[in-house]
Write a protein that holds these residues in place. Structure first.
Motif, PDB file in Angstrom:
ATOM      1  N   ILE A 143      13.931  -7.522  -7.321  1.00 32.50           N
ATOM      2  CA  ILE A 143      13.855  -6.380  -6.510  1.00 32.50           C
ATOM      3  C   ILE A 143      12.446  -5.870  -6.852  1.00 32.50           C
ATOM      4  CG2 ILE A 143      14.306  -3.925  -6.076  1.00 32.50           C
ATOM      5  CD1 ILE A 143      17.338  -5.162  -6.721  1.00 32.50           C
ATOM      6  N   GLN A 144      11.982  -5.859  -7.996  1.00 28.97           N
ATOM      7  CA  GLN A 144      10.506  -5.290  -8.469  1.00 28.97           C
ATOM      8  C   GLN A 144       9.438  -6.122  -7.753  1.00 28.97           C
ATOM      9  OE1 GLN A 144       9.309  -2.598  -9.877  1.00 28.97           O
ATOM     10  NE2 GLN A 144       7.485  -3.412  -9.086  1.00 28.97           N
ATOM     11  N   SER A 145       9.674  -7.410  -7.645  1.00 29.89           N
ATOM     12  CA  SER A 145       9.121  -8.373  -7.063  1.00 29.89           C
ATOM     13  C   SER A 145       8.643  -7.954  -5.531  1.00 29.89           C
ATOM     14  CB  SER A 145       9.436  -9.824  -7.141  1.00 29.89           C
ATOM     15  OG  SER A 145       9.598 -10.273  -8.398  1.00 29.89           O
ATOM     16  N   ALA A 146       9.917  -7.810  -4.702  1.00 27.46           N
ATOM     17  CA  ALA A 146       9.664  -7.406  -3.639  1.00 27.46           C
ATOM     18  C   ALA A 146       9.032  -5.929  -3.285  1.00 27.46           C
ATOM     19  CB  ALA A 146      11.158  -6.992  -2.813  1.00 27.46           C
ATOM     20  N   LYS A 147       9.159  -4.841  -4.409  1.00 30.69           N
ATOM     21  CA  LYS A 147       8.425  -3.753  -4.400  1.00 30.69           C
ATOM     22  C   LYS A 147       7.008  -4.186  -4.317  1.00 30.69           C
ATOM     23  CE  LYS A 147      11.928  -0.838  -6.472  1.00 30.69           C
ATOM     24  NZ  LYS A 147      12.352  -0.008  -7.425  1.00 30.69           N
ATOM     25  N   SER A 148       6.604  -4.970  -5.291  1.00 30.61           N
ATOM     26  CA  SER A 148       5.207  -5.271  -5.210  1.00 30.61           C
ATOM     27  C   SER A 148       4.679  -5.810  -4.060  1.00 30.61           C
ATOM     28  CB  SER A 148       5.083  -6.259  -6.582  1.00 30.61           C
ATOM     29  OG  SER A 148       5.396  -5.680  -7.615  1.00 30.61           O
ATOM     30  N   LEU A 149       5.207  -6.562  -3.347  1.00 31.32           N
ATOM     31  CA  LEU A 149       4.999  -7.483  -2.229  1.00 31.32           C
ATOM     32  C   LEU A 149       4.793  -6.397  -1.131  1.00 31.32           C
ATOM     33  CD1 LEU A 149       4.324  -9.883  -0.612  1.00 31.32           C
ATOM     34  CD2 LEU A 149       6.832 -10.304  -0.205  1.00 31.32           C
ATOM     35  N   CYS A 150       5.733  -5.370  -1.038  1.00 29.46           N
ATOM     36  CA  CYS A 150       5.768  -4.330  -0.014  1.00 29.46           C
ATOM     37  C   CYS A 150       4.351  -3.464  -0.200  1.00 29.46           C
ATOM     38  CB  CYS A 150       6.969  -3.406  -0.012  1.00 29.46           C
ATOM     39  SG  CYS A 150       8.187  -4.344   0.893  1.00 29.46           S
ATOM     40  N   GLN A 151       3.682  -3.340  -1.306  1.00 35.53           N
ATOM     41  CA  GLN A 151       2.715  -2.596  -1.699  1.00 35.53           C
ATOM     42  C   GLN A 151       1.416  -2.983  -0.887  1.00 35.53           C
ATOM     43  OE1 GLN A 151       1.282  -1.308  -5.504  1.00 35.53           O
ATOM     44  NE2 GLN A 151       3.376  -1.544  -6.239  1.00 35.53           N
ATOM     45  N   ARG A 152       1.673  -4.214  -0.507  1.00 40.59           N
ATOM     46  CA  ARG A 152       0.664  -4.993   0.536  1.00 40.59           C
ATOM     47  C   ARG A 152       0.793  -4.773   2.172  1.00 40.59           C
ATOM     48  NH1 ARG A 152      -3.199  -7.679  -2.297  1.00 40.59           N
ATOM     49  NH2 ARG A 152      -3.641  -8.835  -0.492  1.00 40.59           N
ATOM     50  N   TYR A 153       2.055  -4.022   2.339  1.00 42.24           N
ATOM     51  CA  TYR A 153       2.225  -3.690   3.700  1.00 42.24           C
ATOM     52  C   TYR A 153       1.640  -2.567   4.065  1.00 42.24           C
ATOM     53  CZ  TYR A 153       5.296  -2.602   8.076  1.00 42.24           C
ATOM     54  OH  TYR A 153       5.411  -2.466   9.096  1.00 42.24           O
ATOM     55  N   SER A 154       1.085  -2.769   5.541  1.00 45.11           N
ATOM     56  CA  SER A 154       0.492  -1.530   6.242  1.00 45.11           C
ATOM     57  C   SER A 154       1.367  -1.324   7.533  1.00 45.11           C
ATOM     58  CB  SER A 154      -1.014  -2.054   6.677  1.00 45.11           C
ATOM     59  OG  SER A 154      -1.265  -0.991   7.668  1.00 45.11           O
ATOM     60  N   PRO A 155       1.794  -0.126   7.839  1.00 44.18           N
ATOM     61  CA  PRO A 155       2.546   0.194   8.860  1.00 44.18           C
ATOM     62  C   PRO A 155       1.574   0.123  10.459  1.00 44.18           C
ATOM     63  CG  PRO A 155       2.407   2.077   7.404  1.00 44.18           C
ATOM     64  CD  PRO A 155       2.049   0.966   6.714  1.00 44.18           C
ATOM     65  N   VAL A 156       0.296   0.430   9.910  1.00 42.88           N
ATOM     66  CA  VAL A 156      -0.497   0.407  11.005  1.00 42.88           C
ATOM     67  C   VAL A 156      -0.762  -0.930  11.479  1.00 42.88           C
ATOM     68  CG1 VAL A 156      -3.023   0.963  11.596  1.00 42.88           C
ATOM     69  CG2 VAL A 156      -2.002   2.443   9.983  1.00 42.88           C
ATOM     70  N   VAL A 157      -0.845  -1.811  10.629  1.00 43.13           N
ATOM     71  CA  VAL A 157      -1.094  -3.101  11.083  1.00 43.13           C
ATOM     72  C   VAL A 157       0.440  -3.872  11.521  1.00 43.13           C
ATOM     73  CG1 VAL A 157      -2.127  -5.504  10.358  1.00 43.13           C
ATOM     74  CG2 VAL A 157      -3.407  -3.540   9.785  1.00 43.13           C
ATOM     75  N   GLY A 158       1.249  -3.432  10.793  1.00 45.97           N
ATOM     76  CA  GLY A 158       2.552  -3.918  10.873  1.00 45.97           C
ATOM     77  C   GLY A 158       2.704  -5.285  10.353  1.00 45.97           C
ATOM     78  N   SER A 159       2.026  -5.710   9.213  1.00 43.38           N
ATOM     79  CA  SER A 159       1.847  -6.799   8.686  1.00 43.38           C
ATOM     80  C   SER A 159       1.721  -6.882   6.865  1.00 43.38           C
ATOM     81  CB  SER A 159       0.758  -7.787   9.131  1.00 43.38           C
ATOM     82  OG  SER A 159       1.275  -8.248  10.354  1.00 43.38           O
ATOM     83  N   ILE A 160       2.070  -7.735   6.266  1.00 36.68           N
ATOM     84  CA  ILE A 160       1.806  -7.695   4.900  1.00 36.68           C
ATOM     85  C   ILE A 160       0.396  -8.513   4.582  1.00 36.68           C
ATOM     86  CG2 ILE A 160       2.465  -8.600   2.605  1.00 36.68           C
ATOM     87  CD1 ILE A 160       5.275  -8.677   3.779  1.00 36.68           C
ATOM     88  N   GLN A 161      -0.543  -7.766   4.204  1.00 36.50           N
ATOM     89  CA  GLN A 161      -1.872  -8.220   4.078  1.00 36.50           C
ATOM     90  C   GLN A 161      -1.797  -9.615   3.035  1.00 36.50           C
ATOM     91  OE1 GLN A 161      -4.960  -5.645   2.458  1.00 36.50           O
ATOM     92  NE2 GLN A 161      -6.460  -6.926   2.764  1.00 36.50           N
ATOM     93  N   SER A 162      -2.470 -10.608   3.466  1.00 38.76           N
ATOM     94  CA  SER A 162      -2.122 -11.861   2.634  1.00 38.76           C
ATOM     95  C   SER A 162      -3.428 -11.959   1.378  1.00 38.76           C
ATOM     96  CB  SER A 162      -2.501 -12.968   3.526  1.00 38.76           C
ATOM     97  OG  SER A 162      -1.498 -13.297   4.470  1.00 38.76           O
ATOM     98  N   TRP A 163      -4.486 -11.703   1.885  1.00 39.83           N
ATOM     99  CA  TRP A 163      -5.546 -11.783   0.943  1.00 39.83           C
ATOM    100  C   TRP A 163      -6.133 -10.564   0.703  1.00 39.83           C
ATOM    101  CZ3 TRP A 163      -7.374 -16.528   4.107  1.00 39.83           C
ATOM    102  CH2 TRP A 163      -6.735 -17.482   3.684  1.00 39.83           C
ATOM    103  N   ASN A 164      -6.916 -10.139  -0.162  1.00 40.92           N
ATOM    104  CA  ASN A 164      -8.037  -9.038  -0.249  1.00 40.92           C
ATOM    105  C   ASN A 164      -9.194  -9.255   0.654  1.00 40.92           C
ATOM    106  OD1 ASN A 164      -6.159  -7.863  -2.036  1.00 40.92           O
ATOM    107  ND2 ASN A 164      -7.194  -8.426  -3.738  1.00 40.92           N
ATOM    108  N   LYS A 165      -9.557  -7.974   0.965  1.00 45.09           N
ATOM    109  CA  LYS A 165     -11.031  -8.249   2.002  1.00 45.09           C
ATOM    110  C   LYS A 165     -11.945  -9.231   1.345  1.00 45.09           C
ATOM    111  CE  LYS A 165     -14.551  -5.271   3.754  1.00 45.09           C
ATOM    112  NZ  LYS A 165     -15.051  -3.859   3.946  1.00 45.09           N
ATOM    113  N   ARG A 166     -12.437 -10.177   2.174  1.00 48.41           N
ATOM    114  CA  ARG A 166     -13.239 -11.042   1.991  1.00 48.41           C
ATOM    115  C   ARG A 166     -14.102 -11.507   2.728  1.00 48.41           C
ATOM    116  NH1 ARG A 166      -9.461 -16.354   0.602  1.00 48.41           N
ATOM    117  NH2 ARG A 166     -11.369 -17.325   0.925  1.00 48.41           N
TER     118      ARG A 166
END
Length: 416
Positions: A143-166
């Motif tokens: 569950i904590q792992s899922a919380k960490s994954l969701c920190q990369r989600y943007s409701p504006v984009v509607g997706s989980i960011q895979s990589w950081n800006k690069r």
């Protein structure tokens, strides 16, 4: 019915039973052989990695030395996951002991927010562990792992960011908010967390991500883009490109396999027919493709070298004797196809099941299975990791082994 007819009937009946039993035995032998070949290899790998829970076996270098990735990188969960599959098949406690140790070594990754691969890392390890052990800490870790994954989600984009800006490959442009097809594989963790915690936000994020991937990663023929780059401020699609495929407009084989598997998983969890259709159409592109070799193990990209597909990197500079295959793509696709077949009936069910079996039989042949221990550690040969970067070309890969073993177990459950 006279005596001769009775005799013929009984003979035919008994022959049918014998043939069915022989057929089942042959199927069982196919699975058993693969696990038997894995056993000494994994014994060697365990001995080589004994006590070292910082470096996770990933592949081999050209000199035959093991290539390791560290705890915070994406493939750490596949080694403990493969050990869990060995235990599931053999019931040998030594595999369970090893699987527990390697699984527990990943505990700190539940707080990893550096990239999207937390599902690979934690659900392939702890998710499998939960099927065999009762540990109150494991659901909490997931569950904590899922919380960490969701920190990369943007409701504006509607997706989980895979990589950081690069910078993109070749520094053509900047990937502001890159999302890759591989990310579909991390959604199973979110569905688990939602069911276990009762928090529907995890499920919401998974579904929204799948919807956006369905909308923006797929072409009209259900082939797939590897990378979609979004504007994080508006959610607008900026670029559709590739990192590991032949060209931006081509179809990277493993990416297509991720999609088949990922959308099948999302359908299992939602029963939304849109996701079933997407999984089927992506599967059709893969298995009906005229560029799929006769043994059903794809080249690393479906469009490599074809007219109309131009790479933005120096393809000619990468040296190999013949166009590399990707056994990992076949392993992933076969596992996804087997599950997909369980949701269907009639000709459709048969089509996907038979395609998966054909791939597994090829992977289990001497060409792809490490029957003569050409390397001492990994089960499958002839995978391709990242050809455009000149890395991991025609090598074993730990995730190829993982999904192959998973597919064998899925296959065995279906035929029983």
């Amino acid at each position: 019915m006279n005596r001769s007819r009775i005799t013929i009937f009984l003979y035919t009946f008994c022959l049918g039973i014998l043939c069915n039993n022989l057929s089942f035995a042959q199927e069982s032998d196919f699975v058993t052989r693969s696990f038997q070949k894995a056993s000494p290899l994994y014994d060697n790998l365990l001995a080589k990695t004994a006590g070292n829970f910082k470096d996770y076996p990933h592949s081999l270098y050209e000199n035959g030395e093991i290539k390791y990735l560290q705890i915070d990188e994406w493939t750490g969960g596949f080694w403990p996951g493969a050990l869990w599959y060995m235990y599931e098949f053999t019931k040998d406690e030594k595999w369970k002991t090893a699987a527990l140790a390697w699984t527990n070594s990943l505990e700190s990754n539940q707080y990893n927010t550096a990239h999207h691969d937390i599902g690979f890392m934690m659900y392939c390890s702890y998710g499998n562990a939960l099927r065999f052990v009762k540990d109150e800490s494991y659901p909490k870790i997931l569950i904590q792992s899922a919380k960490s994954l969701c920190q990369r989600y943007s409701p504006v984009v509607g997706s989980i960011q895979s990589w950081n800006k690069r910078k993109s490959k070749g520094d053509i442009n900047t990937w502001e908010y890159p999302v890759i097809m591989d990310n579909m594989m991390n959604l199973e963790l979110l569905f688990y967390a939602s069911k276990t915690s009762g928090d529907t936000s995890f499920r919401h994020v998974a579904i929204k991500h799948a919807e956006q991937t369905m909308k923006n990663h797929l072409r009209a023929d259900y082939s797939s883009y590897h990378v979609v780059n979004y504007d994080p401020k508006t959610g607008k699609v900026l670029h559709k490109q590739t990192l590991q495929g032949f060209s931006d407009g081509s179809t990277w084989a493993r990416g297509q396999a991720w999609g088949i598997y990922g959308f099948t998983t999302v359908y299992r969890e939602t029963k939304d027919k849109r996701f079933l259709k997407t999984a089927m159409k992506m599967a059709d592109y893969f298995i009906d493709n005229p560029n799929l070799p006769i043994d059903k193990i794809p080249f690393w990209d479906f469009n490599v070298g074809q007219a109309g597909f131009k790479p933005d990197w120096n393809y000619e500079a990468v040296k190999f004797k013949e166009t590399p295959r990707d056994a990992s793509a076949a392993a992933i696709a076969s596992s996804g196809l087997l599950e997909l077949s369980t949701f269907l009936k009639g000709k459709e069910k048969k089509k996907y099941f038979n395609a998966a079996v054909a791939m597994l039989r090829s992977l289990g042949s001497d060409k792809y299975l490490n029957v003569d221990q050409q390397n001492p550690y990994f089960l499958l040969k002839h995978s391709t990791g990242n050809l455009p970067s000149g890395r991991e070309i025609d090598v074993p890969l730990i995730y190829a082994d993982y999904y192959f073993l998973e597919a064998l177990l899925r296959y065995q459950k279906i035929i029983k």
